[in-house]
Scaffold this active site. Structure first.
Site, short mmCIF file in Angstrom:
data_model
loop_
_atom_site.label_atom_id
_atom_site.label_comp_id
_atom_site.label_asym_id
_atom_site.label_seq_id
_atom_site.Cartn_x
_atom_site.Cartn_y
_atom_site.Cartn_z
N CYS A 1 11.34 -4.12 -20.75
CA CYS A 1 11.76 -4.17 -22.17
C CYS A 1 10.69 -4.84 -23.01
CB CYS A 1 13.07 -4.95 -22.31
SG CYS A 1 14.50 -4.22 -21.53
N ASP B 1 -15.99 -34.75 -36.87
CA ASP B 1 -15.89 -34.28 -35.48
C ASP B 1 -15.70 -32.76 -35.41
OD1 ASP B 1 -15.94 -36.94 -34.46
OD2 ASP B 1 -13.82 -37.15 -34.98
N ASP C 1 -14.80 -39.42 -29.66
CA ASP C 1 -15.25 -40.17 -30.83
C ASP C 1 -14.75 -41.61 -30.73
OD1 ASP C 1 -16.10 -40.57 -33.61
OD2 ASP C 1 -13.95 -40.64 -34.02
N CYS D 1 14.46 -7.27 -19.62
CA CYS D 1 13.55 -7.33 -18.47
C CYS D 1 12.12 -7.22 -18.94
CB CYS D 1 13.87 -6.21 -17.48
SG CYS D 1 13.43 -4.57 -18.08
#
Length: 629
Positions: free
Chosen positions: A16, A521, A425, A13
């Site tokens: 946990c 880039d 680009d 759960c």
């Protein structure tokens, strides 16, 4: 520093997951730990000079969880056995529940009221000792370390119901009857709570299995064995036995097991669609690179192994997707904080509920006080909240991987939907070079990529302004921009100019994405709010960009944005229903309708059914993402 993803066994759960994450983050040497409940994994960034996987495993073992650090342990096989064991417990619990309900409702007559109660006591005890045993074992472990989870709520509620009913079985008439108070036993509630919770978990496990299908599909691409060439002949060898420099043979219809370079004079056609998204088979001959997981469609190849095991491009892809699925969206960090205090808070609400009923009616209302408190403990569900975000992220990031879109982390998936300006680009991103068949050289530095104009139109229809940047001359840049349908463009730019444009757009309040494919880039990619790299084969910019598009199809950019919107919408839906469920159901279980003259409230049995349904519904809702285009 080392960054690894480990499987974690024993988590059931959100409580946990929160406890495991807190325990790991408290471990000396761990810089950060992020736990993914649906995937049952922990992404841990740690200093290997201070701590080790063995120490972290020991730390988690103390609170009842198992960190899988052994490479030879088959986690999938362990989980299959655990699922089979859970299924057996569910069947056993339903058999016991059916008998208890039949006795409780009077459908079968086994004698006096005392005999009936004692029979139900034995059956309820059996249900606790076998199907429900883990709830109690985990609760003790958690309490020993001052923590709690969903198991704590189940153990408290069923334990209280069982003990109260046991008292009534033996002393109900002499104690309650002597005071003129009608009394009952609630063994059916104790049994049905365990039955419904286990059933919910079984359904949850089955649904969660579907959320991780993308990773399993990627992992299945690597073959288990390879055909090793030794002194001119071939022998089958396990993948783990291969070494760099080995010569390997692959025939038509077989998968390539390693990243390698073709040797000899053989020629073959390779299906690289799983890496690039391109459907056309690629010719491979001497000196060409081949990648693990790709498939020989025609011919036969021999090649020299270069990267094997965890160093292949495919392994990097799998690791990237796993880490992305294990990362947390900003909203999840808020939910995690709530999950940590949720179980103690519910315990407090249950206690207040008990005291309120007892103060209202005194001894006469004691059974009502106990049942109301038990209903509150059962109906509260931290699991639904804990699963709301990670299940949607797992499906969204997994679906992106299936479309050859690699998303680096949950933040990127959440942020890309906000993009309203995109810098792209030209060379290598919007365009591709033309090769001369006779000379094998480039002609004319290119042509617009297929579907590039369609992709730009889709982006503009989404309300995104597109800016093309090029180092090319004005005339050529203008021609490509016009052909792509891009209004804003700049020519003869340097890498710094790309970054400056990104910064300028950001100062205007825009959320900016940068799309590029080269080193020139990198400045702009680093500056942008979301960075997108075009990758193909071995040149995938996984370490640079937040999103990597495998292959050359630019339509994946609007697809990524659409998927981001769908995933975040799904997260919001899940969180809304998870919180609304608890906000509405907890007061109803506490008996709030009685304040308004309604003689009605949610019983413990129905509370357990609703709690199980809430968790399952969140996972199933997330799986709807798979059905979207």
């Amino acid at each position: 520093m080392e960054k690894k993803t480990f499987a974690v066994l024993g988590m059931m759960c959100a409580g946990c997951a929160a406890n495991v994450e807190r325990r790991l983050n408290q471990t000396e040497g761990v810089q950060s730990a992020s736990v993914n409940l649906p995937a049952r994994t922990a992404l841990i960034d740690y200093d290997e000079t201070v701590t080790s996987p063995e120490q972290m495993k020991e730390s988690l073992s103390a609170i009842g969880y198992d960190l899988v650090i052994e490479e030879d342990r088959n986690v999938e096989a362990i989980e299959r056995r655990a699922y089979t064991g859970l299924m057996m417990k569910v069947v056993a619990s339903w058999v016991i529940a059916a008998v208890v309900m039949a006795i409780s409702m009077g459908w079968i007559n086994i004698g006096t009221r005392d005999i009936a109660n004692q029979s139900m006591l034995i059956l309820a005890l059996l249900n606790i000792l076998y199907p429900g045993r883990q709830f109690y074992v985990n609760t003790v472990r958690q309490l020993m370390h001052a923590s709690a989870n969903m198991d704590t709520l189940v153990a408290l509620s069923t334990g209280i119901s069982f003990l109260f009913s046991t008292f009534n079985t033996f002393w109900g008439e002499s104690y309650w009857g002597a005071q003129g108070i009608e009394w009952h036993t609630y063994f059916d509630a104790s049994v049905m709570i365990i039955t419904f919770v286990l059933t919910g978990r079984l359904m949850e496990e089955r649904a969660k299995h579907s959320t991780a299908s993308a990773i399993r599909d990627l992992m299945s691409l690597t073959p288990k064995t390879a055909r090793l060439v030794v002194e001119g002949s071939t022998v089958d060898a396990p993948i783990s036995a291969l070494q760099p420099g080995d010569t390997i043979e692959v025939r038509a219809g077989e998968k390539i097991p390693v990243d390698a370079t073709v040797v000899g004079d053989s020629v073959a056609y390779i299906d690289e669609s799983m890496m690039t998204g391109e459907s056309v088979a690629v010719e491979k001959k001497t000196g060409d690179k081949v990648l693990a997981g790709t498939i020989v469609k025609e011919g036969m190849l021999r090649f020299k192994a270069e990267e094997i095991g965890q160093k292949t491009v495919l392994a990097n892809m799998i690791r990237m997707v796993q880490e992305a699925q294990g990362s947390k969206a900003p909203v999840q960090r808020i939910v995690d904080k709530i999950a940590l205090i949720f179980v103690p808070a519910v315990g407090g609400i249950a206690l207040l509920t008990f005291l309120a009923w007892y103060l209202i009616g005194g001894q006469t209302y004691l059974p009502q006080a106990i049942l109301s408190a038990v209903s509150v403990l059962v109906i509260a569900c931290p699991c639904a909240m804990g699963l709301a975000t990670p299940t949607a992220l797992m499906v969204g990031i997994g679906k992106a991987a299936e479309k050859n879109i690699l998303i680096k982390d949950a933040t990127a998936l959440e942020e890309i939907r906000k993009v309203d300006a995109m810098v792209i680009d030209k060379t290598g991103t919007l365009t591709q070079p033309i090769a001369s068949p006779q000379q094998g050289r480039l002609e004319g530095s290119e042509t617009l990529k297929p579907h590039a104009r369609e992709a730009m139109q889709q982006l503009q229809q989404m309300g995104i302004e597109v800016y093309m940047m090029s180092g090319d001359k004005e005339e050529r840049a203008k021609e490509i921009a016009h052909e792509a349908g891009i209004e804003h463009y700049r020519s003869e730019v340097l890498p710094q100019d790309k970054e400056n444009l990104v910064r300028d757009l950001q100062t205007q309040g825009k959320q900016v994405a940068m799309v590029g494919d080269g080193i020139n880039d990198s400045q702009a990619l680093a500056r942008a709010d979301v960075s997108i790299a075009m990758g193909k084969g071995t040149d995938v910019a996984m370490d640079v960009a937040q999103v990597t598009l495998m292959g050359s199809d630019l339509r994946r950019i609007p697809e990524t944005i659409a998927l981001s919107k769908q995933t975040v919408n799904m997260i919001h839906q899940n969180l809304f229903w998870a919180f609304i469920y608890n906000i509405i159901c907890i007061p109803l279980a506490a008996g709030l309708p009685y304040l308004f003259g309604m003689q009605w409230q949610i019983t413990p049995m129905w509370a357990s059914a609703l709690m199980a349904f809430s968790s399952v519904s969140v996972v199933l809702n997330s799986l709807r993402l798979k059905l979207k285009n």
